[in-house]
Design a protein around this motif. Structure first.
Motif, PDB file in Angstrom:
ATOM      1  N   SER A 106      59.290  95.049  14.797  1.00  0.00           N
ATOM      2  CA  SER A 106      60.710  95.883  14.589  1.00  0.00           C
ATOM      3  C   SER A 106      60.194  96.910  15.465  1.00  0.00           C
ATOM      4  O   SER A 106      58.867  96.989  14.733  1.00  0.00           O
ATOM      5  N   VAL A 107      61.491  97.652  15.522  1.00  0.00           N
ATOM      6  CA  VAL A 107      61.768  99.259  15.505  1.00  0.00           C
ATOM      7  C   VAL A 107      61.089  99.342  13.900  1.00  0.00           C
ATOM      8  O   VAL A 107      61.196 100.589  13.815  1.00  0.00           O
ATOM      9  N   GLU A 108      61.922  99.050  13.417  1.00  0.00           N
ATOM     10  CA  GLU A 108      60.880  99.136  11.784  1.00  0.00           C
ATOM     11  C   GLU A 108      60.110  99.608  11.214  1.00  0.00           C
ATOM     12  O   GLU A 108      59.297 100.375  10.274  1.00  0.00           O
ATOM     13  N   ASP A 109      59.658  98.553  11.823  1.00  0.00           N
ATOM     14  CA  ASP A 109      57.768  97.907  11.283  1.00  0.00           C
ATOM     15  C   ASP A 109      57.128  99.229  12.540  1.00  0.00           C
ATOM     16  O   ASP A 109      56.588  99.872  11.574  1.00  0.00           O
ATOM     17  N   ALA A 110      57.607  99.626  12.867  1.00  0.00           N
ATOM     18  CA  ALA A 110      56.885 100.786  14.119  1.00  0.00           C
ATOM     19  C   ALA A 110      57.054 102.037  13.471  1.00  0.00           C
ATOM     20  O   ALA A 110      55.790 102.386  13.293  1.00  0.00           O
ATOM     21  N   LEU A 111      58.526 102.127  12.545  1.00  0.00           N
ATOM     22  CA  LEU A 111      58.305 103.758  12.251  1.00  0.00           C
ATOM     23  C   LEU A 111      57.266 103.252  10.907  1.00  0.00           C
ATOM     24  O   LEU A 111      56.593 104.156  10.791  1.00  0.00           O
ATOM     25  N   GLU A 112      57.366 102.143  10.546  1.00  0.00           N
ATOM     26  CA  GLU A 112      56.787 101.920   9.122  1.00  0.00           C
ATOM     27  C   GLU A 112      55.151 102.024   9.332  1.00  0.00           C
ATOM     28  O   GLU A 112      54.210 103.324   8.368  1.00  0.00           O
ATOM     29  N   ALA A 113      54.715 101.742  10.548  1.00  0.00           N
ATOM     30  CA  ALA A 113      53.211 101.601  10.794  1.00  0.00           C
ATOM     31  C   ALA A 113      52.732 102.883  10.839  1.00  0.00           C
ATOM     32  O   ALA A 113      51.384 103.777  10.501  1.00  0.00           O
ATOM     33  N   GLU A 114      53.586 103.693  11.323  1.00  0.00           N
ATOM     34  CA  GLU A 114      53.145 105.397  12.616  1.00  0.00           C
ATOM     35  C   GLU A 114      52.970 106.031  10.770  1.00  0.00           C
ATOM     36  O   GLU A 114      52.301 106.652  10.584  1.00  0.00           O
ATOM     37  N   MET A 115      54.189 105.572  10.166  1.00  0.00           N
ATOM     38  CA  MET A 115      53.812 106.773   8.672  1.00  0.00           C
ATOM     39  C   MET A 115      52.530 106.211   7.630  1.00  0.00           C
ATOM     40  O   MET A 115      52.554 107.270   7.000  1.00  0.00           O
ATOM     41  N   LEU A 116      52.073 105.432   8.170  1.00  0.00           N
ATOM     42  CA  LEU A 116      51.327 104.942   7.752  1.00  0.00           C
ATOM     43  C   LEU A 116      49.791 105.269   7.855  1.00  0.00           C
ATOM     44  O   LEU A 116      49.115 104.959   7.463  1.00  0.00           O
ATOM     45  N   GLY A 117      49.820 105.456   9.007  1.00  0.00           N
ATOM     46  CA  GLY A 117      48.575 106.420   9.979  1.00  0.00           C
ATOM     47  C   GLY A 117      48.552 105.633  10.819  1.00  0.00           C
ATOM     48  O   GLY A 117      47.160 105.944  11.599  1.00  0.00           O
ATOM     49  N   ILE A 140      61.784  92.257  26.878  1.00  0.00           N
ATOM     50  CA  ILE A 140      61.981  93.823  27.478  1.00  0.00           C
ATOM     51  C   ILE A 140      62.309  94.825  26.828  1.00  0.00           C
ATOM     52  O   ILE A 140      62.416  96.264  26.549  1.00  0.00           O
ATOM     53  N   ASP A 141      63.791  94.986  26.086  1.00  0.00           N
ATOM     54  CA  ASP A 141      64.662  96.064  25.372  1.00  0.00           C
ATOM     55  C   ASP A 141      63.906  95.598  24.253  1.00  0.00           C
ATOM     56  O   ASP A 141      64.303  96.628  23.879  1.00  0.00           O
ATOM     57  N   PHE A 142      63.450  94.709  23.423  1.00  0.00           N
ATOM     58  CA  PHE A 142      62.966  94.985  22.206  1.00  0.00           C
ATOM     59  C   PHE A 142      61.690  95.744  22.621  1.00  0.00           C
ATOM     60  O   PHE A 142      61.565  96.769  21.479  1.00  0.00           O
ATOM     61  N   LEU A 143      61.001  96.131  23.675  1.00  0.00           N
ATOM     62  CA  LEU A 143      59.550  96.592  23.725  1.00  0.00           C
ATOM     63  C   LEU A 143      60.316  98.125  24.118  1.00  0.00           C
ATOM     64  O   LEU A 143      59.929  99.348  23.303  1.00  0.00           O
ATOM     65  N   ARG A 144      61.297  98.005  24.665  1.00  0.00           N
ATOM     66  CA  ARG A 144      61.932  99.616  25.278  1.00  0.00           C
ATOM     67  C   ARG A 144      62.763 100.328  24.215  1.00  0.00           C
ATOM     68  O   ARG A 144      61.862 101.217  23.636  1.00  0.00           O
ATOM     69  N   SER A 145      63.084  99.619  22.618  1.00  0.00           N
ATOM     70  CA  SER A 145      63.788 100.253  21.713  1.00  0.00           C
ATOM     71  C   SER A 145      62.980 100.614  20.540  1.00  0.00           C
ATOM     72  O   SER A 145      62.868 101.765  20.374  1.00  0.00           O
ATOM     73  N   VAL A 146      61.149 100.060  21.230  1.00  0.00           N
ATOM     74  CA  VAL A 146      60.574 100.127  20.057  1.00  0.00           C
ATOM     75  C   VAL A 146      59.901 101.697  20.467  1.00  0.00           C
ATOM     76  O   VAL A 146      59.430 102.794  19.706  1.00  0.00           O
ATOM     77  N   CYS A 147      59.419 101.375  21.687  1.00  0.00           N
ATOM     78  CA  CYS A 147      58.704 102.859  22.332  1.00  0.00           C
ATOM     79  C   CYS A 147      59.710 103.743  22.772  1.00  0.00           C
ATOM     80  O   CYS A 147      59.061 105.184  22.030  1.00  0.00           O
ATOM     81  N   ASP A 148      60.750 103.681  22.344  1.00  0.00           N
ATOM     82  CA  ASP A 148      61.475 104.985  22.598  1.00  0.00           C
ATOM     83  C   ASP A 148      61.246 105.586  20.990  1.00  0.00           C
ATOM     84  O   ASP A 148      61.586 106.600  21.668  1.00  0.00           O
ATOM     85  N   SER A 150      58.809 105.069  19.020  1.00  0.00           N
ATOM     86  CA  SER A 150      57.434 105.714  18.151  1.00  0.00           C
ATOM     87  C   SER A 150      56.601 106.678  19.178  1.00  0.00           C
ATOM     88  O   SER A 150      57.324 106.689  20.356  1.00  0.00           O
ATOM     89  N   GLY A 151      56.222 107.670  18.057  1.00  0.00           N
ATOM     90  CA  GLY A 151      55.758 108.312  18.521  1.00  0.00           C
ATOM     91  C   GLY A 151      54.100 108.750  18.843  1.00  0.00           C
ATOM     92  O   GLY A 151      53.361 109.780  19.454  1.00  0.00           O
TER      93      GLY A 151
END
Length: 197
Positions: A106-117, A140-148, A150-151
């Protein structure tokens, strides 16, 4: 450099597993992730020791999975974790790895993973796949939203092959993770070439 990550699964592998790892290494993916979830820690460590040797001999980055203490014992600097396991790691343990990835759904997972280093994430499953039989793909829409959001680099996973990898790249992913295609092909270099067109 390749934008392809290979994920292992010995139960899908045709032929000798370590020989297959050498063939994949010769095809020059970005890295190979030793997943092998069914192995207990001791068995995993024994296999990981040989896996690292083969990867290094073939000039490919070995990434260990799920067992930070095994990775540290074997001197590996790259680790991939399921997100629940990543949450349980101490910050000092997370910082011990130059390359740290997590599986996100999920988008939330992606943001958390980034925050965790994390230095990269995998996002999926994007397309229908036998590995997740009966589970609706996220698309693909899910993937695009995660890519959008994610840093860090996002690698798509799930049902990806030569026929749809262009969609993954167009959605903004840094690359793709593949498992069964690599494990089952008799022509690893040819398969890799088809992915890179």
């Amino acid at each position: 450099m390749s934008d392809i990550l290979c994920v292992t699964n010995r139960s899908l592998c045709r032929g000798d597993f370590l020989e297959k790892i050498g063939q994949i290494g010769d095809a020059r993916p970005k890295a190979i992730i030793l997943r092998e979830k069914e192995l207990e820690k001791i068995e995993y460590e024994d296999l990981a020791r040989e896996f690292i040797k083969v990867c290094e001999a073939h000039g490919t980055k070995p990434v260990l999975h799920s067992y930070p203490e095994v990775a540290r014992r074997l001197g590996a600097d790259a680790l991939h974790m399921p997100l629940p396991g990543l949450r349980e790691m101490a910050e000092s343990d997370r910082l011990a790895f130059g390359i740290l990835g997590a599986s996100c759904h999920s988008v939330e997972d992606a943001l958390e993973a980034e925050m965790l280093g994390c230095t990269y994430i995998t996002a999926g499953h994007v397309f229908e796949t036998d590995c997740k039989k009966g589970l609706e793909p996220r698309g693909i829409d899910f993937l695009r939203s995660v890519c959008d959001v994610s840093g860090i680099p996002v690698y798509a996973i799930g049902g990806i092959g030569p026929e749809n990898i262009a969609e993954v790249r167009a959605a903004g992913a840094s690359g793709a993770c593949l498992m069964s295609g690599f494990m089952q092909t008799g022509n690893v270099k040819g398969f890799m070439k088809a992915l890179e067109i």
